[in-house]
Design a protein around this motif. Structure first.
Motif, PDB file in Angstrom:
ATOM      1  N   ARG A 246       0.873  -1.188   0.000  1.00 27.59           N
ATOM      2  CA  ARG A 246       0.000   0.000   0.000  1.00 27.59           C
ATOM      3  C   ARG A 246       0.906   1.231   0.000  1.00 27.59           C
ATOM      4  NH1 ARG A 246      -4.956  -1.942   4.036  1.00 27.59           N
ATOM      5  NH2 ARG A 246      -4.695  -4.183   3.614  1.00 27.59           N
ATOM      6  N   HIS A 247       1.348   1.575  -1.198  1.00 28.83           N
ATOM      7  CA  HIS A 247       2.337   2.639  -1.373  1.00 28.83           C
ATOM      8  C   HIS A 247       1.618   3.972  -1.521  1.00 28.83           C
ATOM      9  CE1 HIS A 247       5.516   4.716  -4.061  1.00 28.83           C
ATOM     10  NE2 HIS A 247       5.810   4.908  -2.788  1.00 28.83           N
ATOM     11  N   ARG A 248       1.215   4.558  -0.390  1.00 29.20           N
ATOM     12  CA  ARG A 248       0.451   5.804  -0.396  1.00 29.20           C
ATOM     13  C   ARG A 248       0.275   6.285   1.036  1.00 29.20           C
ATOM     14  NH1 ARG A 248      -4.316   3.471   1.322  1.00 29.20           N
ATOM     15  NH2 ARG A 248      -4.729   1.361   0.541  1.00 29.20           N
ATOM     16  N   PHE A 249      -0.322   7.471   1.162  1.00 27.73           N
ATOM     17  CA  PHE A 249      -0.696   7.946   2.491  1.00 27.73           C
ATOM     18  C   PHE A 249      -1.848   7.087   3.008  1.00 27.73           C
ATOM     19  CE2 PHE A 249      -3.410  10.547   5.247  1.00 27.73           C
ATOM     20  CZ  PHE A 249      -2.486  10.924   6.212  1.00 27.73           C
ATOM     21  N   ILE A 250      -1.769   6.671   4.265  1.00 28.07           N
ATOM     22  CA  ILE A 250      -2.774   5.790   4.850  1.00 28.07           C
ATOM     23  C   ILE A 250      -3.684   6.611   5.769  1.00 28.07           C
ATOM     24  CG2 ILE A 250      -3.188   3.664   6.126  1.00 28.07           C
ATOM     25  CD1 ILE A 250      -1.534   3.242   3.596  1.00 28.07           C
ATOM     26  N   GLU A 251      -4.977   6.612   5.471  1.00 30.80           N
ATOM     27  CA  GLU A 251      -5.934   7.351   6.291  1.00 30.80           C
ATOM     28  C   GLU A 251      -6.117   6.675   7.648  1.00 30.80           C
ATOM     29  OE1 GLU A 251      -7.124  10.189   5.558  1.00 30.80           O
ATOM     30  OE2 GLU A 251      -6.693  10.359   3.403  1.00 30.80           O
ATOM     31  N   ASP A 252      -6.596   7.440   8.615  1.00 33.95           N
ATOM     32  CA  ASP A 252      -6.655   6.977  10.001  1.00 33.95           C
ATOM     33  C   ASP A 252      -7.410   5.656  10.187  1.00 33.95           C
ATOM     34  OD1 ASP A 252      -5.216   9.216  10.537  1.00 33.95           O
ATOM     35  OD2 ASP A 252      -6.780  10.254  11.686  1.00 33.95           O
ATOM     36  N   PRO A 253      -8.626   5.476   9.647  1.00 31.54           N
ATOM     37  CA  PRO A 253      -9.320   4.195   9.874  1.00 31.54           C
ATOM     38  C   PRO A 253      -8.544   3.007   9.305  1.00 31.54           C
ATOM     39  CG  PRO A 253     -10.858   5.863   9.090  1.00 31.54           C
ATOM     40  CD  PRO A 253      -9.493   6.438   8.919  1.00 31.54           C
ATOM     41  N   GLU A 254      -7.857   3.211   8.178  1.00 31.08           N
ATOM     42  CA  GLU A 254      -7.068   2.134   7.602  1.00 31.08           C
ATOM     43  C   GLU A 254      -5.849   1.824   8.473  1.00 31.08           C
ATOM     44  OE1 GLU A 254      -5.083   0.784   3.326  1.00 31.08           O
ATOM     45  OE2 GLU A 254      -5.857   2.825   3.581  1.00 31.08           O
ATOM     46  N   VAL A 255      -5.252   2.853   9.069  1.00 30.20           N
ATOM     47  CA  VAL A 255      -4.144   2.622  10.001  1.00 30.20           C
ATOM     48  C   VAL A 255      -4.609   1.718  11.138  1.00 30.20           C
ATOM     49  CG1 VAL A 255      -2.567   3.685  11.663  1.00 30.20           C
ATOM     50  CG2 VAL A 255      -3.008   4.805   9.468  1.00 30.20           C
ATOM     51  N   ALA A 256      -5.754   2.049  11.712  1.00 27.28           N
ATOM     52  CA  ALA A 256      -6.286   1.241  12.809  1.00 27.28           C
ATOM     53  C   ALA A 256      -6.513  -0.199  12.364  1.00 27.28           C
ATOM     54  CB  ALA A 256      -7.583   1.857  13.324  1.00 27.28           C
ATOM     55  N   GLN A 257      -7.065  -0.386  11.169  1.00 23.80           N
ATOM     56  CA  GLN A 257      -7.338  -1.740  10.688  1.00 23.80           C
ATOM     57  C   GLN A 257      -6.043  -2.509  10.442  1.00 23.80           C
ATOM     58  OE1 GLN A 257     -10.723  -2.940  10.254  1.00 23.80           O
ATOM     59  NE2 GLN A 257      -9.450  -4.762  10.498  1.00 23.80           N
ATOM     60  N   LEU A 258      -5.025  -1.835   9.931  1.00 22.51           N
ATOM     61  CA  LEU A 258      -3.743  -2.491   9.689  1.00 22.51           C
ATOM     62  C   LEU A 258      -3.146  -3.055  10.970  1.00 22.51           C
ATOM     63  CD1 LEU A 258      -2.086  -0.010   7.167  1.00 22.51           C
ATOM     64  CD2 LEU A 258      -2.670  -2.394   6.700  1.00 22.51           C
ATOM     65  N   PHE A 259      -3.201  -2.279  12.047  1.00 21.90           N
ATOM     66  CA  PHE A 259      -2.625  -2.753  13.308  1.00 21.90           C
ATOM     67  C   PHE A 259      -3.496  -3.828  13.952  1.00 21.90           C
ATOM     68  CE2 PHE A 259       0.032   0.973  12.826  1.00 21.90           C
ATOM     69  CZ  PHE A 259       1.239   0.563  13.370  1.00 21.90           C
ATOM     70  N   LEU A 260      -4.809  -3.735  13.773  1.00 21.36           N
ATOM     71  CA  LEU A 260      -5.680  -4.796  14.273  1.00 21.36           C
ATOM     72  C   LEU A 260      -5.371  -6.125  13.589  1.00 21.36           C
ATOM     73  CD1 LEU A 260      -9.164  -3.030  14.452  1.00 21.36           C
ATOM     74  CD2 LEU A 260      -7.893  -3.952  16.392  1.00 21.36           C
ATOM     75  N   ASP A 261      -5.102  -6.080  12.287  1.00 17.57           N
ATOM     76  CA  ASP A 261      -4.881  -7.293  11.505  1.00 17.57           C
ATOM     77  C   ASP A 261      -3.484  -7.881  11.677  1.00 17.57           C
ATOM     78  OD1 ASP A 261      -7.451  -7.174  10.538  1.00 17.57           O
ATOM     79  OD2 ASP A 261      -6.914  -6.259   8.627  1.00 17.57           O
ATOM     80  N   ALA A 262      -2.550  -7.073  12.153  1.00 16.61           N
ATOM     81  CA  ALA A 262      -1.162  -7.533  12.254  1.00 16.61           C
ATOM     82  C   ALA A 262      -0.991  -8.514  13.406  1.00 16.61           C
ATOM     83  CB  ALA A 262      -0.234  -6.340  12.440  1.00 16.61           C
ATOM     84  N   ASP A 263      -0.245  -9.581  13.156  1.00 18.61           N
ATOM     85  CA  ASP A 263       0.191 -10.471  14.229  1.00 18.61           C
ATOM     86  C   ASP A 263       1.516 -10.000  14.804  1.00 18.61           C
ATOM     87  OD1 ASP A 263      -1.799 -12.790  14.141  1.00 18.61           O
ATOM     88  OD2 ASP A 263      -1.168 -12.677  12.047  1.00 18.61           O
ATOM     89  N   LEU A 264       2.314  -9.349  13.975  1.00 17.11           N
ATOM     90  CA  LEU A 264       3.662  -8.931  14.358  1.00 17.11           C
ATOM     91  C   LEU A 264       3.998  -7.651  13.597  1.00 17.11           C
ATOM     92  CD1 LEU A 264       6.383  -9.720  15.815  1.00 17.11           C
ATOM     93  CD2 LEU A 264       7.025 -10.838  13.668  1.00 17.11           C
ATOM     94  N   VAL A 265       4.590  -6.692  14.301  1.00 17.16           N
ATOM     95  CA  VAL A 265       5.047  -5.446  13.669  1.00 17.16           C
ATOM     96  C   VAL A 265       6.572  -5.488  13.628  1.00 17.16           C
ATOM     97  CG1 VAL A 265       5.081  -2.929  13.805  1.00 17.16           C
ATOM     98  CG2 VAL A 265       3.017  -4.192  14.478  1.00 17.16           C
ATOM     99  N   VAL A 266       7.145  -5.221  12.451  1.00 17.02           N
ATOM    100  CA  VAL A 266       8.606  -5.279  12.308  1.00 17.02           C
ATOM    101  C   VAL A 266       9.165  -3.898  12.026  1.00 17.02           C
ATOM    102  CG1 VAL A 266       8.675  -7.682  11.566  1.00 17.02           C
ATOM    103  CG2 VAL A 266       8.421  -5.888   9.854  1.00 17.02           C
ATOM    104  N   LEU A 267      10.325  -3.634  12.619  1.00 17.56           N
ATOM    105  CA  LEU A 267      11.071  -2.409  12.374  1.00 17.56           C
ATOM    106  C   LEU A 267      12.501  -2.825  12.020  1.00 17.56           C
ATOM    107  CD1 LEU A 267       8.737  -1.742  14.562  1.00 17.56           C
ATOM    108  CD2 LEU A 267      10.006   0.373  14.917  1.00 17.56           C
ATOM    109  N   PRO A 268      12.743  -3.204  10.770  1.00 21.62           N
ATOM    110  CA  PRO A 268      14.063  -3.717  10.382  1.00 21.62           C
ATOM    111  C   PRO A 268      15.027  -2.606   9.987  1.00 21.62           C
ATOM    112  CG  PRO A 268      12.550  -3.893   8.542  1.00 21.62           C
ATOM    113  CD  PRO A 268      11.771  -3.268   9.670  1.00 21.62           C
ATOM    114  N   TYR A 269      15.026  -1.512  10.731  1.00 18.13           N
ATOM    115  CA  TYR A 269      15.696  -0.286  10.330  1.00 18.13           C
ATOM    116  C   TYR A 269      17.211  -0.463  10.233  1.00 18.13           C
ATOM    117  CZ  TYR A 269      11.245   1.933  11.685  1.00 18.13           C
ATOM    118  OH  TYR A 269       9.922   2.284  11.803  1.00 18.13           O
ATOM    119  N   HIS A 270      17.799   0.197   9.238  1.00 15.31           N
ATOM    120  CA  HIS A 270      19.250   0.268   9.133  1.00 15.31           C
ATOM    121  C   HIS A 270      19.810   1.305  10.107  1.00 15.31           C
ATOM    122  CE1 HIS A 270      18.958  -2.304   5.752  1.00 15.31           C
ATOM    123  NE2 HIS A 270      18.587  -1.402   4.869  1.00 15.31           N
ATOM    124  N   GLU A 271      19.020   2.337  10.359  1.00 18.13           N
ATOM    125  CA  GLU A 271      19.469   3.453  11.203  1.00 18.13           C
ATOM    126  C   GLU A 271      18.219   4.114  11.764  1.00 18.13           C
ATOM    127  OE1 GLU A 271      20.571   7.545  12.294  1.00 18.13           O
ATOM    128  OE2 GLU A 271      19.173   6.954  10.720  1.00 18.13           O
TER     129      GLU A 271
END
Length: 366
Positions: A246-271
């Motif tokens: 989903r390569h775009r700005f994510i509106e607030d209700p969709e943000v909430a749904q994304l986190f509800l649906d996630a089993d795991l959140v990853v932050l594989p940051y280089h820096e």
């Protein structure tokens, strides 16, 4: 104490921090009308919210805006001004006219992240000048205190640590709208959320997925946010059909749904310095896998909210994702600890109380 907060970016941080401080003391918040007019319900009604027309960096309307803001400050006569980011270019010109009111400024990032095109539009001297003009500054972790001292040549006693508060407005929105998980029960959904720039480590995640093979049945990788196009790295994907891009700005209700649906959140940051994604994930009770950069280890490991791996190491990341997917007890424990962390250590009211104490110390010293 008469406190004036000035907040433009980051929006979610401004809301969480202002709400937390307002639970402990009276607060006036000055914020851009265009960004905050639709978000007033997310702010504590106790906050004295002043919305102003806030020009873009290149707008010739900035001098008039600065004059209006300075008149407001002279009328309100605050004891302390807290600027919630050091990345507002034109405010540098107004600060001399606010004296002798002490100025405290929050530094979210002590240096420019690789590939961060948003921040790169700001001249390098602008955030440095704001820090130089501020009596005291705030960072979000002990390691960032040292980095800020080295980068901005600020005396250590003028650099203070306040945790990044949890940001519960998306979880609150999910409850208000009655949202529920939609992901299939037999899937395992991994979420990478936020601005997708080079330093976020998307390439490491894609390589990790390729290494996983069939170790995680039902694996789904969701990449959501604006920035670099993830499909430019398609050749790194093991199985492209696993991906929801989903390569775009994510509106607030969709943000909430994304986190509800996630089993795991990853932050594989280089820096990184710190992360606004962690405080959102925690309010949903989501476990995380993060890389050992900036304050990420210090935010995750002591509180048991997930696993920490080395940066730029797809094999370690793949193993951590597989471990979380295969050990549902571990997944549940980390999720429960994440929610406890969001409600406790980094709860907005807790951070707000620490900010109140900091303001009192600064004014006592003044």
């Amino acid at each position: 104490m008469n406190l004036l907060l000035i907040g433009s970016e980051p929006v979610d941080y401004t809301i969480a921090f202002a709400n937390g401080v307002a639970a402990n003391m009276p607060v006036t918040l000055v914020a851009p009308r265009a960004r905050f007019a639709a978000l007033t319900e997310a702010l504590d009604p106790a906050i004295d919210l002043i919305l102003m027309d806030w020009p873009r960096h290149r707008s010739l309307a900035n001098p008039a805006f600065l004059a209006r803001l300075t008149r407001l400050i002279h009328q309100r006569k605050p004891d302390l001004i807290h600027l919630l980011s050091n990345t507002a270019l034109w405010l540098n010109l107004a600060v001399p006219f606010w004296r002798p009111i002490p100025l405290l400024t929050t530094i979210h990032d002590t240096r420019l992240h690789p590939g961060d095109r948003d921040t790169a539009t700001l001249p390098a001297w602008a955030p440095r000048l704001m820090v130089r003009q501020s009596r005291d500054v705030v960072v979000h972790g002990e390691s960032l205190r040292d980095s800020a001292a080295a980068t901005f040549h600020k005396p250590a006693e003028r650099i203070h640590v306040l945790p990044h508060p949890a940001m519960p407005r998306y979880a609150d929105l999910a409850r208000a709208k009655g949202l529920a998980r939609r992901a299939p029960d037999d899937s395992f959904t991994v979420l990478l959320f936020g601005r997708v720039f080079a330093y976020k480590g998307l390439d490491t995640l894609l390589r990790a997925e390729a290494l996983l093979g069939e170790r995680v049945p039902g694996l789904r990788i969701v990449v959501a946010g604006r920035g670099d196009d993830p499909m430019a790295l398609r050749d790194l994907m093991g199985r492209p059909e696993r991906y929801d891009i989903r390569h775009r700005f994510i509106e607030d209700p969709e943000v909430a749904q994304l986190f509800l649906d996630a089993d795991l959140v990853v932050l594989p940051y280089h820096e990184a310095s710190q992360s606004g994604v962690l405080p959102v994930a925690a309010t949903f009770g989501k476990p995380v896998v993060v890389t050992d950069v900036g304050e990420l280890r210090a935010s995750v490991e002591p509180h048991g909210t997930g696993l920490v791996v080395a940066p730029n190491d797809p094999a370690q990341l793949a193993d951590a994702i597989a471990q979380m997917a295969q050990d549902r007890d571990l997944l549940a424990r980390c999720g429960a600890r994440a929610r406890a962390w969001a409600d406790g250590v980094v709860g907005p009211e807790i951070v707000g109380a620490q900010a109140h104490q900091l303001y009192a110390r600064i004014l006592q010293r003044v």
